[in-house]
Design a protein around this motif. Structure first.
Motif, PDB file in Angstrom:
ATOM      1  N   ASP A  44      39.388  42.989  45.431  1.00  0.00           N
ATOM      2  CA  ASP A  44      40.466  42.534  44.895  1.00  0.00           C
ATOM      3  C   ASP A  44      40.407  41.511  44.089  1.00  0.00           C
ATOM      4  O   ASP A  44      41.507  40.772  43.332  1.00  0.00           O
ATOM      5  N   TRP A  45      39.849  40.336  44.457  1.00  0.00           N
ATOM      6  CA  TRP A  45      40.249  39.191  43.817  1.00  0.00           C
ATOM      7  C   TRP A  45      38.780  38.620  43.253  1.00  0.00           C
ATOM      8  O   TRP A  45      37.646  38.971  43.484  1.00  0.00           O
ATOM      9  N   ALA A  46      38.593  38.033  41.415  1.00  0.00           N
ATOM     10  CA  ALA A  46      37.631  37.467  41.387  1.00  0.00           C
ATOM     11  C   ALA A  46      36.614  36.227  41.681  1.00  0.00           C
ATOM     12  O   ALA A  46      35.762  36.433  41.685  1.00  0.00           O
ATOM     13  N   GLU A  47      37.970  35.568  42.700  1.00  0.00           N
ATOM     14  CA  GLU A  47      37.088  34.182  43.395  1.00  0.00           C
ATOM     15  C   GLU A  47      35.578  34.312  43.617  1.00  0.00           C
ATOM     16  O   GLU A  47      34.712  33.921  43.817  1.00  0.00           O
ATOM     17  N   PRO A  48      35.494  35.438  44.896  1.00  0.00           N
ATOM     18  CA  PRO A  48      34.437  35.748  45.413  1.00  0.00           C
ATOM     19  C   PRO A  48      33.519  36.228  44.810  1.00  0.00           C
ATOM     20  O   PRO A  48      32.306  35.612  45.228  1.00  0.00           O
ATOM     21  N   ILE A  49      33.822  36.820  44.136  1.00  0.00           N
ATOM     22  CA  ILE A  49      33.305  37.116  43.361  1.00  0.00           C
ATOM     23  C   ILE A  49      32.106  36.495  42.497  1.00  0.00           C
ATOM     24  O   ILE A  49      30.705  36.694  42.657  1.00  0.00           O
ATOM     25  N   ALA A  50      32.484  35.927  42.103  1.00  0.00           N
ATOM     26  CA  ALA A  50      32.173  34.860  40.561  1.00  0.00           C
ATOM     27  C   ALA A  50      31.441  33.611  41.460  1.00  0.00           C
ATOM     28  O   ALA A  50      30.136  33.428  41.587  1.00  0.00           O
ATOM     29  N   ALA A  51      31.541  33.733  43.256  1.00  0.00           N
ATOM     30  CA  ALA A  51      30.969  32.334  43.239  1.00  0.00           C
ATOM     31  C   ALA A  51      30.037  32.795  44.507  1.00  0.00           C
ATOM     32  O   ALA A  51      28.419  32.464  44.268  1.00  0.00           O
ATOM     33  N   LEU A  52      29.685  35.026  44.689  1.00  0.00           N
ATOM     34  CA  LEU A  52      28.641  35.504  44.872  1.00  0.00           C
ATOM     35  C   LEU A  52      27.562  35.199  43.791  1.00  0.00           C
ATOM     36  O   LEU A  52      26.267  34.952  43.478  1.00  0.00           O
ATOM     37  N   GLU A  53      28.270  35.773  42.487  1.00  0.00           N
ATOM     38  CA  GLU A  53      26.997  35.664  41.217  1.00  0.00           C
ATOM     39  C   GLU A  53      26.420  34.325  41.129  1.00  0.00           C
ATOM     40  O   GLU A  53      25.394  34.220  40.596  1.00  0.00           O
ATOM     41  N   HIS A  54      27.280  32.838  41.688  1.00  0.00           N
ATOM     42  CA  HIS A  54      26.607  31.620  40.943  1.00  0.00           C
ATOM     43  C   HIS A  54      25.334  31.568  42.105  1.00  0.00           C
ATOM     44  O   HIS A  54      24.208  31.492  42.005  1.00  0.00           O
ATOM     45  N   LEU A  55      25.907  31.845  43.584  1.00  0.00           N
ATOM     46  CA  LEU A  55      24.489  31.830  44.371  1.00  0.00           C
ATOM     47  C   LEU A  55      23.352  32.954  44.565  1.00  0.00           C
ATOM     48  O   LEU A  55      22.340  32.111  44.706  1.00  0.00           O
ATOM     49  N   TYR A  56      23.971  34.278  43.328  1.00  0.00           N
ATOM     50  CA  TYR A  56      22.974  34.787  43.510  1.00  0.00           C
ATOM     51  C   TYR A  56      21.996  35.007  41.981  1.00  0.00           C
ATOM     52  O   TYR A  56      21.495  36.358  41.682  1.00  0.00           O
TER      53      TYR A  56
END
Lengths: 93, 292
Positions: B19-31
């Motif tokens: 529901d939020w952008a932040e966790p997705i952005a963090a995952l896209e950085h890690l992966y």
């Protein structure tokens, strides 16, 4: 207590794999894994496809392992048979 | 889900929605360095959703969902979204994967052979694997995974699940001192599991993530106490690994066959070690003997 008669699981129902001091037995009917120690694998082996009670089992084990004093072994084997029955690896004949 | 991403870790293709952008952005950085194949169907879905629609604006908290749901999964604050995503990914794999026998174990490989380390949280299995994977000079270890190792039931080979390494507490500083800061995620302080910081595995470990390795050594590490090595019998290793496998029961006879083969063909030891340097030395010594 009466010396009850048991029958081992059909040979194709169990997969028996000795792992050092333990023996792992996979029961294809229940999908359960049993871990047993001696003398359980030897008892299952000695029972084969025949129905037997503690007395006849004691005689077979005595012959197979060159033992005597089978009378002492009978109550112990009766107890082991009850445990194997509780695990579903043998059943009352 | 308003935001989503797809991540492939080893053989598992995840779809993660939030529901939020932040966790997705963090995952896209890690992966970011992981292979992307948008045509591949996803094997597991993780959803991070607001408890109530309005809570996204009021007191944001992340709930973990997906194909499987644990009834008492903690609602985590939004700042822990990354941890929630990691827990969700672990949960989906632990409960849903059937193609391999899954061991809760870390693994590293060298020359096509795998060292598998199984232990409870706090045993140091993740830290040892991370440090071996970063070892310079005389190293050449490939990190296969810090959390799960996959065993092919048919052939017995180990397959990697090199998710971003979840460094905890003291391990954070120990590993951070050895790697480029760009390979570290944000510090997640004071989570229910303590402080956590993610480490992006080395690019060569990610590139080789589909390469199988033959199990060559099984270790059951325990952090703390004098350095010691105890050989472990096949029976005890079997019992410990059934406990460490999340899908042993579900795999039925295939799991039984895979595990009996693994413990018969692979020497196993319980090791204790007082610190990481001593642990690494013990591991290298046992590997040198096992790899002969």
């Amino acid at each position: 207590m009466a010396d009850r008669i048991y029958r081992a699981a059909p040979a194709d129902a169990l997969r028996v794999e000795p792992l050092g001091e333990l023996t792992a037995i996979f029961d294809r009917r229940s999908m359960q894994t049993h871990l047993v120690v001696s003398p359980m694998p030897e008892i299952l082996d000695a029972m084969g496809a025949d129905a037997c009670n503690a007395a006849s089992l004691a005689a077979r084990l005595a012959a197979a392992f060159d033992l005597d004093a089978t009378e002492d072994a009978q109550p112990i084997l009766a107890e082991r048979l009850r445990e194997l029955a509780a695990m579903g690896l043998v059943e009352r004949a | 889900m308003r935001h989503s991403t797809r991540i492939a870790v080893g053989p598992v293709q995840f779809r993660i929605g939030s529901d939020w952008a932040e966790p997705i952005a963090a995952l896209e950085h890690l992966y970011a360095g992981y292979p992307q194949d948008d045509t591949r169907p996803s094997d597991a879905t993780v959803r991070l959703f607001a408890a109530r629609p309005w809570r996204r604006w009021l007191r944001p908290s992340v709930h973990i969902g997906g194909d499987f749901v644990v009834p008492d999964a903690l609602p985590l604050p939004l700042s822990m979204g990354l941890l929630a995503a990691e827990m969700g990914m672990n949960l989906q794999v632990a409960l849903g994967w059937r193609r391999h026998m899954l061991l809760h174990a870390s693994a590293v490989a060298k020359d096509g052979r795998a060292l598998i380390m199984s232990g409870e949280s706090g045993s140091g299995k993740s830290t040892l694997a991370a440090l071996l994977g970063e070892k310079e000079g005389g190293g050449d270890w490939r990190l296969m995974g810090d959390e799960f190792t996959l065993i092919d039931p048919a052939g017995g080979n180990a397959f990697a699940f090199p998710r971003a390494v979840s460094l905890k507490n003291e391990a954070i500083a120990e590993v951070a001192a050895r790697v480029d800061p760009s390979r570290l995620g944000p510090l997640l302080a004071a989570t229910p599991k303590g402080d956590i910081r993610h480490l992006i595995p080395r690019a060569d470990a990610i590139a080789a993530m589909h390469e199988p390795a033959r199990p060559a050594l099984l270790l059951f590490p325990r952090f703390g106490g004098e350095a010691s090595v105890e050989p472990m019998g096949e029976g005890e290793a079997f019992v410990r690994l059934t406990e460490a496998s999340t899908n042993y029961v579900a795999l039925g006879e295939a799991g039984f066959a895979a595990l009996t083969r693994l413990v018969r063909e692979t020497p196993a030891f319980a090791i204790s070690y007082p610190d990481s340097a001593a642990g690494i030395a013990l591991v290298e010594q046992l590997w040198a003997e096992a790899a002969k």
